[in-house]
Design an enzyme around this catalytic site. Structure first.
Site, PDB file in Angstrom:
ATOM      1  N   HIS A 295      54.879  50.232  77.167  1.00 39.26           N
ATOM      2  CA  HIS A 295      54.335  49.789  78.450  1.00 39.26           C
ATOM      3  C   HIS A 295      53.296  50.786  78.910  1.00 39.26           C
ATOM      4  O   HIS A 295      53.443  51.994  78.682  1.00 39.26           O
ATOM      5  CB  HIS A 295      55.444  49.644  79.502  1.00 39.26           C
TER       6      HIS A 295
ATOM      7  N   GLU B 161      59.276  41.780  78.010  1.00 42.37           N
ATOM      8  CA  GLU B 161      59.098  40.611  77.156  1.00 42.37           C
ATOM      9  C   GLU B 161      60.193  40.476  76.104  1.00 42.37           C
ATOM     10  O   GLU B 161      60.418  39.388  75.585  1.00 42.37           O
ATOM     11  CB  GLU B 161      57.725  40.652  76.471  1.00 42.37           C
TER      12      GLU B 161
END
Ligand code: ACO
Length: 372
Positions: free
Chosen positions: A267, A320
């Protein structure tokens, strides 16, 4: 916008990473702490306990949860579900092409939303346009999925929740309550997440005074990218390709050696656990089953490998990874994963569009010329 955060002439870091480019009251992500909030309220707590409409009302209007205003917001939002004949016909036609669902939504929104330049609209008019877009999004995205799955579109039911409406439009039937709540939790977790690429794009377009639908169209284009909103369907491909968790390390080593990223990991902001991932993992474990157990075992192996291969970086499981598992268990096909993310994040974009337009300054950075 903040005043001259960066001295004139200085060069921003690649990807503008870590650079503060605006003031916002919508929310923020504290990557070092692994925490994010919506207008000061713990976002994961809201996602676990509140309806998606409550979260949308907080983000769009700053409405306190559990108030009459929040209830009215939900009713107003659902009143925008039904598409006019032109918009509906376009959805049906474009669903029969190979355009991706986000492009279909971008094409239909100008028929649904007040198309005047935002600079010529009052805040109330811009808010109305934002509500029209958010209200229509689950109908459009769900219907695209329904038609592509070979089914007939279903007429919207104003009395169901946003999450239930999206699932019904996508699947052609009411989803199980546990699946609806799981997807609603996902929607609540992903409604807003700071100055990510799509929110920033929406703000850049709004800063030019262009229409609300143009700002949404730009955000949709940004979200379509695999590094942003396109990851979850690739996560499921990855889990399927790995198969047995015992093969995870060898499979992922080959991917990394080929210069590819492991989807669902990493991320741009989080330097400790992504709180959305932790929450969704709990949701997935609650739904249970072989896929969930396999995904958890594979996750452990891939995190070990990433820590070994990138010792200087902190690469965490992102939202995700378990999103792919939860959405699959809820009955959604992979092709609808990015659409589901979109049905959520359109709320955050709406909040950013309204905030940018209210205190506007055209966004126009510079580039340093380097000879080729
Ligand atoms: N697989 C392999 N390597 C990775 C991964 C990954 N998933 N994530 C980060 N790295 C590497 C980077 O390439 C970088 O290596 P380098 O120093 O040799 O260049 C290093 O780890 C540090 O990367 P970061 O600076 O922490 O991450 P960055 O901001 O560059 O990228 C991104 C973030 C784009 C999300 C990246 O992690 C990625 O591509 N992940 C896979 C795609 C994905 O899951 N996207 C969904 C993100 S969540 C969302 O948008 C809702």
């Amino acid at each position: 916008m903040s005043n001259n955060v960066v001295p004139a002439g200085s060069v921003a870091p690649p990807g503008l990473k870590g650079l503060i480019v605006a003031d916002t009251a919508v929310g923020t992500v504290l990557g070092e702490e692994g925490w994010y909030h919506y207008r000061g309220r713990d976002a994961t707590e809201l996602a676990r306990t509140a309806s998606f409409e409550t979260i949308a009302s907080l983000l769009i209007d700053g409405t306190e949860p559990c108030t009459a205003a929040a209830t009215n917001f939900a009713a107003e939002l659902s009143s925008n579900r039904e598409l006019g004949a032109d918009a509906f016909d376009l959805v049906v036609r474009l669903s029969r092409t190979d355009l991706d669902p986000l492009t279909v939504l971008a094409s239909v929104l100008p028929l649904v939303v007040d198309g005047r330049p935002s600079i010529d609209m009052t805040h109330a008019e811009r808010r109305r346009a934002v509500m029209q877009a958010i209200g229509a999004a689950p109908t459009v995205l769900g219907t695209v999925n329904r038609i592509r799955s070979g089914g007939e579109p279903v007429a919207p039911d104003d009395h169901t929740s946003y999450a239930a409406h999206f699932l019904r439009a996508a699947l052609g039937r009411a989803a199980l309550p546990a699946h609806t709540r799981a997807v609603e939790t996902y929607l609540g977790l992903t409604a807003e997440h700071g100055f990510n690429a799509s929110a920033f794009t929406a703000r850049v377009i709004t800063s030019t005074g262009a229409s609300v639908s143009a700002a949404f169209a730009g955000a949709l284009g940004a979200l379509a990218g695999p590094l942003h909103g396109g990851a979850p369907s690739r996560v499921l491909d990855m889990i399927e390709s790995i198969g047995d968790p015992a093969s995870a390390r060898a499979w992922a080593t080959a991917e990394l050696d080929a210069g590819r990223k492991l989807m669902g990991f990493g991320h741009a902001v989080y330097r400790t656990a992504d709180p959305r991932s932790a929450t969704l993992k709990q949701v997935a474990l609650g739904l249970g089953g072989e896929l969930v157990e396999r995904a958890a075992a594979i996750e452990t192996k891939l995190l070990e490998l990433l820590a070994h291969r990138k010792p200087g970086a902190v690469i965490v499981t992102n939202v995700e990874y378990y999103a792919a598992v939860v959405l699959h268990l809820a009955g959604l096909p992979q092709e609808a994963f990015t659409s589901t993310f979109t049905a959520s994040r359109i709320v955050g974009w709406g909040a950013h569009i309204l905030e940018q337009a209210r205190n506007n300054k055209i966004i126009r950075p510079s580039a340093r010329y380097i000879a080729a």
